[in-house]
Design an enzyme around this catalytic site. Structure first.
Site, PDB file in Angstrom:
ATOM      1  N   ARG A 257       0.877  -1.164   0.000  1.00  0.00           N
ATOM      2  CA  ARG A 257       0.000   0.000   0.000  1.00  0.00           C
ATOM      3  C   ARG A 257       0.914   1.213   0.000  1.00  0.00           C
ATOM      4  O   ARG A 257       2.119   1.097   0.111  1.00  0.00           O
ATOM      5  CB  ARG A 257      -0.918   0.009   1.219  1.00  0.00           C
ATOM      6  CG  ARG A 257      -0.179   0.227   2.523  1.00  0.00           C
ATOM      7  CD  ARG A 257      -1.122   0.449   3.692  1.00  0.00           C
ATOM      8  NE  ARG A 257      -0.397   0.371   4.945  1.00  0.00           N
ATOM      9  CZ  ARG A 257      -0.954   0.462   6.140  1.00  0.00           C
ATOM     10  NH1 ARG A 257      -2.253   0.608   6.240  1.00  0.00           N
ATOM     11  NH2 ARG A 257      -0.242   0.385   7.234  1.00  0.00           N
TER      12      ARG A 257
ATOM     13  N   ASN B 291      -5.078   7.933   4.247  1.00  0.00           N
ATOM     14  CA  ASN B 291      -4.650   7.337   5.509  1.00  0.00           C
ATOM     15  C   ASN B 291      -3.226   7.758   5.790  1.00  0.00           C
ATOM     16  O   ASN B 291      -2.323   7.464   5.006  1.00  0.00           O
ATOM     17  CB  ASN B 291      -4.723   5.805   5.424  1.00  0.00           C
ATOM     18  CG  ASN B 291      -4.584   5.162   6.783  1.00  0.00           C
ATOM     19  OD1 ASN B 291      -5.393   5.408   7.673  1.00  0.00           O
ATOM     20  ND2 ASN B 291      -3.552   4.361   6.952  1.00  0.00           N
ATOM     21  N   GLU B 292      -3.048   8.480   6.879  1.00  0.00           N
ATOM     22  CA  GLU B 292      -1.702   8.836   7.353  1.00  0.00           C
ATOM     23  C   GLU B 292      -0.818   9.372   6.226  1.00  0.00           C
ATOM     24  O   GLU B 292       0.166   8.724   5.826  1.00  0.00           O
ATOM     25  CB  GLU B 292      -1.046   7.638   8.036  1.00  0.00           C
ATOM     26  CG  GLU B 292      -1.788   7.209   9.294  1.00  0.00           C
ATOM     27  CD  GLU B 292      -1.130   6.030  10.006  1.00  0.00           C
ATOM     28  OE1 GLU B 292      -0.341   5.315   9.370  1.00  0.00           O
ATOM     29  OE2 GLU B 292      -1.413   5.840  11.197  1.00  0.00           O
TER      30      GLU B 292
ATOM     31  N   GLU C 193      -6.844   6.012  15.713  1.00  0.00           N
ATOM     32  CA  GLU C 193      -6.313   4.657  15.824  1.00  0.00           C
ATOM     33  C   GLU C 193      -5.391   4.573  17.022  1.00  0.00           C
ATOM     34  O   GLU C 193      -4.565   5.460  17.236  1.00  0.00           O
ATOM     35  CB  GLU C 193      -5.449   4.290  14.606  1.00  0.00           C
ATOM     36  CG  GLU C 193      -6.145   4.209  13.291  1.00  0.00           C
ATOM     37  CD  GLU C 193      -5.154   3.863  12.168  1.00  0.00           C
ATOM     38  OE1 GLU C 193      -4.057   3.315  12.456  1.00  0.00           O
ATOM     39  OE2 GLU C 193      -5.472   4.157  11.017  1.00  0.00           O
TER      40      GLU C 193
ATOM     41  N   GLU D 241      -0.872  -7.807   8.425  1.00  0.00           N
ATOM     42  CA  GLU D 241      -1.137  -7.342   9.791  1.00  0.00           C
ATOM     43  C   GLU D 241      -1.831  -8.385  10.663  1.00  0.00           C
ATOM     44  O   GLU D 241      -2.507  -8.034  11.635  1.00  0.00           O
ATOM     45  CB  GLU D 241      -1.932  -6.038   9.730  1.00  0.00           C
ATOM     46  CG  GLU D 241      -1.093  -4.952   9.070  1.00  0.00           C
ATOM     47  CD  GLU D 241      -1.730  -3.574   9.076  1.00  0.00           C
ATOM     48  OE1 GLU D 241      -1.010  -2.590   9.264  1.00  0.00           O
ATOM     49  OE2 GLU D 241      -2.949  -3.499   8.878  1.00  0.00           O
ATOM     50  N   LYS D 242      -1.627  -9.659  10.332  1.00  0.00           N
ATOM     51  CA  LYS D 242      -2.364 -10.679  11.092  1.00  0.00           C
ATOM     52  C   LYS D 242      -1.874 -10.819  12.533  1.00  0.00           C
ATOM     53  O   LYS D 242      -2.574 -11.343  13.378  1.00  0.00           O
ATOM     54  CB  LYS D 242      -2.328 -12.032  10.389  1.00  0.00           C
ATOM     55  CG  LYS D 242      -0.958 -12.534  10.029  1.00  0.00           C
ATOM     56  CD  LYS D 242      -1.097 -13.829   9.251  1.00  0.00           C
ATOM     57  CE  LYS D 242       0.146 -14.163   8.454  1.00  0.00           C
ATOM     58  NZ  LYS D 242       0.391 -13.218   7.342  1.00  0.00           N
ATOM     59  N   PHE D 243      -0.669 -10.314  12.816  1.00  0.00           N
ATOM     60  CA  PHE D 243      -0.192 -10.370  14.212  1.00  0.00           C
ATOM     61  C   PHE D 243      -0.482  -9.074  14.970  1.00  0.00           C
ATOM     62  O   PHE D 243       0.007  -8.869  16.069  1.00  0.00           O
ATOM     63  CB  PHE D 243       1.308 -10.684  14.248  1.00  0.00           C
ATOM     64  CG  PHE D 243       1.619 -12.039  13.680  1.00  0.00           C
ATOM     65  CD1 PHE D 243       1.070 -13.183  14.257  1.00  0.00           C
ATOM     66  CD2 PHE D 243       2.418 -12.174  12.566  1.00  0.00           C
ATOM     67  CE1 PHE D 243       1.327 -14.440  13.727  1.00  0.00           C
ATOM     68  CE2 PHE D 243       2.675 -13.431  12.024  1.00  0.00           C
ATOM     69  CZ  PHE D 243       2.129 -14.564  12.611  1.00  0.00           C
ATOM     70  N   HIS D 244      -1.262  -8.203  14.353  1.00  0.00           N
ATOM     71  CA  HIS D 244      -1.648  -6.958  15.027  1.00  0.00           C
ATOM     72  C   HIS D 244      -2.882  -7.235  15.882  1.00  0.00           C
ATOM     73  O   HIS D 244      -3.803  -7.910  15.451  1.00  0.00           O
ATOM     74  CB  HIS D 244      -1.973  -5.907  13.963  1.00  0.00           C
ATOM     75  CG  HIS D 244      -1.974  -4.495  14.461  1.00  0.00           C
ATOM     76  ND1 HIS D 244      -2.920  -4.014  15.338  1.00  0.00           N
ATOM     77  CD2 HIS D 244      -1.136  -3.458  14.192  1.00  0.00           C
ATOM     78  CE1 HIS D 244      -2.664  -2.732  15.584  1.00  0.00           C
ATOM     79  NE2 HIS D 244      -1.581  -2.379  14.906  1.00  0.00           N
TER      80      HIS D 244
HETATM   81  C1  GAL Z   1      -1.475   2.596  11.040  1.00  0.00           C
HETATM   82  C2  GAL Z   1      -2.317   2.469   9.788  1.00  0.00           C
HETATM   83  C3  GAL Z   1      -3.293   1.322   9.905  1.00  0.00           C
HETATM   84  C4  GAL Z   1      -2.596   0.093  10.404  1.00  0.00           C
HETATM   85  C5  GAL Z   1      -1.916   0.407  11.709  1.00  0.00           C
HETATM   86  C6  GAL Z   1      -1.207  -0.759  12.331  1.00  0.00           C
HETATM   87  O1  GAL Z   1      -0.349   3.388  10.863  1.00  0.00           O
HETATM   88  O2  GAL Z   1      -3.034   3.648   9.551  1.00  0.00           O
HETATM   89  O3  GAL Z   1      -3.870   1.082   8.636  1.00  0.00           O
HETATM   90  O4  GAL Z   1      -1.668  -0.333   9.469  1.00  0.00           O
HETATM   91  O5  GAL Z   1      -0.955   1.403  11.489  1.00  0.00           O
HETATM   92  O6  GAL Z   1      -0.574  -0.385  13.531  1.00  0.00           O
END
Ligand code: GAL
Length: 676
Positions: free
Chosen positions: A115, A153-154, A310, A358-361
């Site tokens: 991304r 996003n960011e 977030e 991001e499955k470990f998030h």
């Molecule tokens: C942010 C992002 C999210 C996600 C998150 C994970 O910086 O906007 O989409 O990736 O980190 O911590």
């Protein structure tokens, strides 16, 4: 079109997170909304990464699934913060428009499969994001569930800079607008140095890979240009939405975590400020930086309530060692954000992703489901926040301001400084932490943008770049009775990264009564001491300066090190106020001695709560709220009165907050002087 409001239409403190339903079959959606209700979720962000689903082929749209999920959320009383998917254009887009890809400084063109932003200078990208934002706004501008727009996003991560040919053309145009003439550019960049003079605009290339250090003024302008380009992309989407929709528009910042966007400028473009914040795992006291980021976010929001867009319920996945939050930590983090002005507490993300990077998030709903500590804490936080609705709209008031200037950050981080060890971020943290441990609430300010006169004390860490205009504002602040504390390596250069005429700190000479003849950094690992006028000795490392007094008195003197015997900390009476200069690097502990003296000049009396307990006040119209967060491993008793909104327990001045716990007191409005 009615004027946009500055807050999404959601009752009380909004609670929820990013929701990516496109990753799940529809039967899961039903479970999602049921569990969202169980947790007290009121607001979710949808669609941030959905471009490929919304426009599977160029010009061919499919909104059916988005209609359905927004409808389902609406039926369940959950509001939607609708994303625009511009951070992740689909594969077909890059196939069709290969020139829209980003080129890095070494000339590598970034591929698809991750991304990140396409080239901000690409006309095809700009056209496509305008179209997509417009189509979405036309369709959902009147939808009763959609209460806010979330653009992109960011901005600035994972890539902000683009060195491709279209960006370079835009850069040349940007420079023409900034300097009008090549003489102006040559003067501003000091191109007489190393034979860099330009005779044609077309010869000005991007500061990409160079054999050795590139012209620092050029790099600083490149940072400004890149930020401007990102803001231009935001503005394109914002205007496309505004043509059809009146809901407030935001984009998620990362205050003090991303570097390449000047949030003072960005905050002028959004209707409501939002921020993302993630704890930095290597730092055992990462909650201090959390508070810093929250105060910075509130400050860029002009003191108005803001949205925590977030954060994480537990571990993230993108650091070297992703440390899980322990019981109570998510709650403490959330309430700290709330105490420092957030009226919405949202997470990345609602349900943990099974696939992808991001499955470990962590998520609100973990892989292991609802029979988990995490889920119980998520539900618990929802019920805590439901009790705090009255806090909404109240404001944090600060007596102390800390300067924060992204341009100074960009300049400070360029190459070939006197020492790599003196860093913007570290110094900002050390000063902020001193104030944090003393429970002195701060606003962040920019001296050329804000009225300093309302603050008793202004602290200027990391102020390497300071314009003459900012220095004049600080000087006037002191003359009018303010107390100013300036940290080392200050006001070295102007807006072009050129040393001020008259030498380092010349523009602050009147305010501080001191200038610097030479910087005297230390070797790695070396340290020495400064000795205060009362005999207290404090260790320092990294940095010393050869100060030249112009009327200031020495409050501390170097003992050992390259400036042995010379003044280290100075105090100067100017007009009605005092200017302090601290010419070395002190730890947060050692700063206590300096701050004790500075507080006395500024008539500030810290409350004396135990270090590690945060106490933050929010003032409402008819009542005040005091948020207490105990980061210690032991219970604390505090002389605070009020009713804890989380428990309904009344305290008559002997509030006990358990180890790792928190309280939110409702109190009568504080009278000036402190007592209710
Ligand atoms: C942010 C992002 C999210 C996600 C998150 C994970 O910086 O906007 O989409 O990736 O980190 O911590």
């Amino acid at each position: 079109m009615t004027a946009p409001s500055s807050w999404p239409r959601v009752e009380g403190i909004a609670y929820g997170g990013d929701y990516n339903p496109e990753q799940w079959p529809r039967e899961v959606w039903l479970e999602d909304v049921r569990l969202m209700r169980e947790a007290g979720v009121t607001l979710v962000s949808v669609g941030i990464f959905s471009w490929a689903m919304l426009e599977p082929r160029e010009g061919e749209y499919d909104f059916s699934w988005l209609d359905d999920i927004i409808g389902l959320l609406h039926e369940n009383g959950i509001s939607v913060d609708l994303g625009t998917p511009s951070v992740s254009p689909p594969a077909w887009f890059f196939h069709q428009y290969p020139d829209a890809r980003v080129t890095d400084a070494r000339g590598t063109v970034m591929g698809f499969g991750s991304r990140g932003m396409a080239s901000h200078a690409s006309p095809e990208y700009r056209e496509a994001i305008a179209r997509m934002a417009g189509v979405l706004a036309e369709r959902y501008g009147d939808h009763p569930a959609v209460v806010m727009w979330h653009i992109h996003n960011e901005y600035g991560v994972p890539v902000g800079e683009d060195f491709g040919p279209r960006a370079v053309t835009a850069w040349q145009q940007w420079l023409k607008e900034r300097y009008s003439t090549l003489d102006g550019l040559n003067a501003a960049w000091g191109t007489a140095f190393w034979g860099q003079r330009y005779g044609e605009w077309e010869h000005v290339v991007a500061p990409a890979a160079t054999p050795t250090v590139a012209n620092p003024a050029m790099k600083l302008d490149w940072a400004r240009f890149t930020d401007d380009q990102l803001r231009a992309c935001f503005t394109i989407e914002r205007d496309a939405i505004r043509a059809h929709a009146a809901q407030p528009i935001t984009t998620n910042f990362m205050a003090h975590q991303s570097w390449n966007v000047d949030l003072w400028k960005w905050a002028e473009l959004v209707d409501v400020v939002s921020d993302d914040h993630y704890l930095w795992s290597p730092d055992p006291d990462a909650h201090v930086l959390l508070s810093l980021a929250a105060d910075l976010t509130r400050s860029v929001a002009g003191g108005k309530p803001w949205i925590l867009m977030e954060h994480s319920t537990s571990a993230v996945n993108w650091q070297g060692r992703n440390i899980a939050k322990r019981a109570g930590e998510m709650r403490r983090n959330s309430l700290t954000h709330l105490g420092r002005g957030a009226d919405a507490i949202l997470f990345f993300q609602w349900r943990a992703s099974r696939s992808g990077a991001e499955k470990f998030h962590s998520a609100m709903l973990p892989h292991a489901g609802t029979d988990t500590r995490l889920w119980r804490e998520v539900v618990g936080l929802g019920s805590d926040l439901a009790r705090l609705g009255d806090v909404k709209g109240s404001q944090v008031e600060a007596e102390v301001a800390v300067l924060y200037d992204w341009e100074s950050l960009w300049a400070h981080e360029l190459e070939w400084r006197p020492s790599d060890d003196l860093q913007f971020r570290e110094r900002m943290r050390a000063h902020y932490e001193r104030l944090w441990r003393d429970n002195v609430t701060v606003d962040f300010v920019h001296p050329s943008r804000h009225d300093l006169s309302r603050y008793k004390l202004v602290v200027a860490p990391s102020s390497y770049l300071m314009t003459a205009e900012s220095a004049a504002a600080l000087t006037e602040y002191v003359a009018q009775g303010g107390t100013l504390l300036v940290d080392a390596f200050a006001a070295a250069v102007d807006e072009h990264d050129a040393v001020h005429p008259g030498g380092f700190m010349a523009p602050l000479k009147d305010a501080l009564g001191v200038t610097c003849d030479e910087y005297l950094p230390l070797r790695e690992g070396d340290s020495a001491q400064i000795v205060m006028d009362d005999g207290t000795a404090l260790d320092f490392d990294v940095w010393a300066e050869d100060l030249h007094l112009h009327g200031a008195e020495a409050i501390a003197t170097y003992r050992g090190g390259p400036a042995d015997g010379a003044p280290a900390v100075t105090r100067h009476a100017h007009g009605e106020g005092h200017g302090w200069y601290l010419s070395t690097r002190l730890s947060t502990d050692a700063l206590a001695d300096i701050y004790a003296r500075v507080y006395a000049d500024a008539w500030i009396t810290p409350a004396g709560y135990p270090e590690g307990v945060e106490v933050i006040a929010r003032s409402g119209d008819d009542e005040d709220f005091v948020v207490v967060v105990n980061h210690l491993d032991e219970d604390v008793r505090l002389p605070l009165r009020g009713t804890d909104m989380l428990t309904d327990h009344a305290s008559a001045g002997d509030l006990t907050v358990t180890a790792g716990g928190a309280a939110v007191l409702r109190t009568p409005v504080m009278e000036p002087g402190g007592d209710a």
